[in-house]
Design an enzyme around this catalytic site. Structure first.
Site, mmCIF file in Angstrom:
data_model
loop_
_atom_site.group_PDB
_atom_site.id
_atom_site.type_symbol
_atom_site.label_atom_id
_atom_site.label_comp_id
_atom_site.label_asym_id
_atom_site.label_seq_id
_atom_site.Cartn_x
_atom_site.Cartn_y
_atom_site.Cartn_z
ATOM 1 N N TYR A 155 44.819 42.394 32.114
ATOM 2 C CA TYR A 155 43.414 42.817 31.977
ATOM 3 C C TYR A 155 43.016 42.865 30.499
ATOM 4 O O TYR A 155 41.966 42.355 30.111
ATOM 5 C CB TYR A 155 43.235 44.181 32.647
ATOM 6 C CG TYR A 155 41.793 44.612 32.756
ATOM 7 C CD1 TYR A 155 40.976 44.141 33.783
ATOM 8 C CD2 TYR A 155 41.227 45.497 31.829
ATOM 9 C CE1 TYR A 155 39.645 44.546 33.889
ATOM 10 C CE2 TYR A 155 39.907 45.895 31.933
ATOM 11 C CZ TYR A 155 39.120 45.425 32.963
ATOM 12 O OH TYR A 155 37.799 45.811 33.053
ATOM 13 N N LYS A 159 40.186 40.525 28.772
ATOM 14 C CA LYS A 159 38.952 41.059 28.173
ATOM 15 C C LYS A 159 38.871 40.742 26.671
ATOM 16 O O LYS A 159 37.775 40.548 26.142
ATOM 17 C CB LYS A 159 38.841 42.564 28.446
ATOM 18 C CG LYS A 159 38.641 42.886 29.932
ATOM 19 C CD LYS A 159 37.375 42.241 30.513
ATOM 20 C CE LYS A 159 37.149 42.610 31.968
ATOM 21 N NZ LYS A 159 35.930 41.994 32.535
#
Ligand code: NAP
Length: 253
Positions: A155, A159
């Site tokens: 993640y 991002k």
């Protein structure tokens, strides 16, 4: 009405932040194309907008599939008759130690969050260029696109990648009238994060990491997204707007 008659496309519009973007844009006069992996959820969002007198259409969309993404942009253009704004809200995340993270899980998170943002932005921007017009793209980064938290390697990487592609596309497409920005939210109460809130200890940790002492509601993030997408904010591009209640400004002593 800030988006009167404009076509707003939202990936991941069936839930959470994306859904609130759909609602808020429709209330500002936008005609909305709601794309989601879960077509029934996309249709539900669209139906709620129509019930309030707005215009919205739900579409099945898998942002990891280039064909599905192109079909979504095409269907939105055909149905709404124009293209103005794309919001990339489709996203997933893992919670597992980097030591145990499988290649499959790593690839899945990267595929949805980063490749999905790339594919949808590329398909949308290609149409804008073909039409000879500008437009606005707003991506969902995260505080975890700026700093890191444990147990979220894929993640965090995805991002950080979203932050990178936001800047790259803003630079490359700015002189064609296409603005590309991102929001970087702190913890927002949505189906993605709901299980944190079932645990009082976790809920308190979440309050404590934000200077404002609380988490965000998805509608608050939607407002920031629409700010970046507004035509009158035409000089804002490549920005990563933290909507994080002060999470990333420093540590409380
Ligand atoms: P959410 O409620 O889970 O909504 C995400 C939506 O994306 C869901 O409807 C999901 O569908 C859809 N989706 C997943 N994979 C997809 C795919 N391959 N193609 C199309 N749609 C897909 O999550 P959220 O909290 O609103 O998150 C929205 C965005 O904000 C994400 O990018 C997330 O990383 C980012 N964000 C969230 C927070 C937070 O605290 N909530 C903080 C910072 C950033 P299914 O339900 O069918 O999987």
């Amino acid at each position: 009405m800030r988006f009167q008659g404009q076509a707003v496309l939202v990936t991941g519009g069936g839930s959470g932040i994306g859904q609130q973007v759909c609602y808020a844009a429709a209330r500002e006069g936008a005609r909305v194309a709601v794309g989601d992996l879960d077509q029934a959820q996309a249709e539900k969002t669209a139906a709620a907008i129509r019930a309030e007198g707005g215009e919205a259409h739900g579409f099945a969309l898998d942002v990891t599939d280039a064909g599905s993404v192109t079909a979504f942009v095409q269907a939105a253009e055909t149905t709404l008759g124009r293209l103005d704004v794309l919001v990339n809200s489709a996203g997933i995340r893992e919670i597992v130690s980097v030591l145990d993270l499988s290649l499959e899980e790593w690839s899945r998170v990267l595929a949805v969050n980063l490749t999905g943002t790339f594919l949808a932005s590329q398909a949308f921007a290609r149409r804008l260029v073909a039409l000879g017009q500008g437009g606005r793209i707003v991506n969902l980064a995260s505080t975890l696109g700026i700093s890191a938290s444990p147990n979220r390697a894929a993640y965090v990487a995805s991002k950080h990648g979203v932050v990178g592609i936001t800047k790259e596309m803003a630079l490359e497409l700015g002189d064609r009238g296409i603005r590309v920005n991102a929001v970087a939210p702190g913890v927002v109460r949505t189906p993605m994060t709901e299980r944190y809130f079932q645990d009082p200890v976790q809920s308190q940790v979440i309050r404590d990491i934000h200077a404002v002492g609380r988490w965000a509601e998805p509608a608050e993030v939607a407002h920031a997204i629409l700010f970046l997408a507004e035509e009158r904010n035409g000089f804002i591009t490549g920005a990563i707007l933290t909507v994080d209640g002060g999470w990333t400004i420093g540590k409380k002593m």
